[in-house]
Design an enzyme around this catalytic site. Sequence first.
Site, PDB file in Angstrom:
ATOM      1  N   ASP A  21       0.816  -1.220   0.000  1.00  0.00           N
ATOM      2  CA  ASP A  21       0.000   0.000   0.000  1.00  0.00           C
ATOM      3  C   ASP A  21       0.847   1.265   0.000  1.00  0.00           C
ATOM      4  OD1 ASP A  21      -2.281  -1.668   0.176  1.00  0.00           O
ATOM      5  OD2 ASP A  21      -1.838  -1.904   2.301  1.00  0.00           O
ATOM      6  N   HIS A  51      -4.032  -2.716  -6.396  1.00  0.00           N
ATOM      7  CA  HIS A  51      -3.312  -1.500  -6.794  1.00  0.00           C
ATOM      8  C   HIS A  51      -4.316  -0.516  -7.379  1.00  0.00           C
ATOM      9  CE1 HIS A  51       0.856  -3.660  -6.991  1.00  0.00           C
ATOM     10  NE2 HIS A  51       0.291  -3.695  -5.820  1.00  0.00           N
TER      11      HIS A  51
END
Length: 343
Positions: A21, A51
């Site tokens: 992340d 993503h």
Amino acid sequence: MTYLNKPDMPCLVVVGGFFGDEGKGKIIAYLAKKDDLSIAVRGGVGPNAGHTFFFKGIKYKVRMLPSAALNPSTRLLIGAGVLINPEILLNEIAVFNAADRTFVDSQCGIIERVHIEEDKADHHLKIDIGTTGTGTGPANADRALRTLKLATDFPELLSYIDNVSNSVNYGLDNNNNVIIEGTQGTFLSLYHGGYPYVTSKDVTASGICSDIGIGPKKVDEVLVVFKAYVTRVGGGPLQNEISSEEANRRGWEEFGSVTGRQRRASPFNMDLAKKAITLNSATQLAITKLDVVFPESAGIRDFGKLQEQPRMFIENIEAETGLRVTLIGTGIDLNDVIDRRGK
Ligand code: IMP
Ligand code: MG
């Protein structure tokens, strides 16, 4: 200083430097458009990663395709080490209208319902480790036992099957610019992270290259992506963790793109960053979400226009690590980037 888009520097590996992340998706989506990449290939674990990137106000998320999916002229490949959930992959191919440019390696392992059920029901995985529940750990366990089915066993995938290692190596030998996308982050690596609070594979740059089938001498640049603060979801230690109230107060609250869980947060950790640089043999760095820590930097696309505090934050990272921060994220749109390559 090397130029990422110089024709004789064609192979860039992008990996996360913390716990996932970090914003790899946004950086890769930016590079895919800016450099008009020929080939983007995804390594890493599988659909446990989400993503995310924004373009012109629209939010996109990929869990299987490379984050270069928005560029219609980029070929989208998935390496043999990556686990595929066919339903998720086929949905993303439809969303990005990518049927004619998506290729999966014939040796990709397939996640089946039983893997997902086990990931969600097993106390150790669900409660102690806090996995994403996407079946990746149990599927990789079956792969180690050599009972996992492969992409070639699934008729709905047959039209996408390729030898991805051959395609990437051939592309590199012919001077195509290639981006190799890692998933998760360095400290979730099965070998180099904080075991047992890790994912089910090595996710450092070497592991990602192995997923795809390219050797270490083919890599020209390793870009390690850090966020301007650290987040972590699931179990395991997080040094200098702040409370969720404090994270909310600072505007650092985040929710997992795969699981929706609130991410734990801490300030930027220079010791972890240095260790990640070593483990990945980083040649350059990206820092994302600078605007979240320094709101005054929001939307700035020129380093010379950065205010003193955010500029010092970047320059301090460069002084401490000895590496250049070539790309800086300053907002959610994929073009909200300060691009210092070649400058
Ligand atoms: P698994 O990869 O689903 O087995 O989960 C193992 C650990 O890695 C858990 O702490 C997850 O929250 C974490 N994890 C896995 N994938 C990601 C990711 O893409 N971003 C952030 N954390 C992840
Ligand atoms: Mg993510």
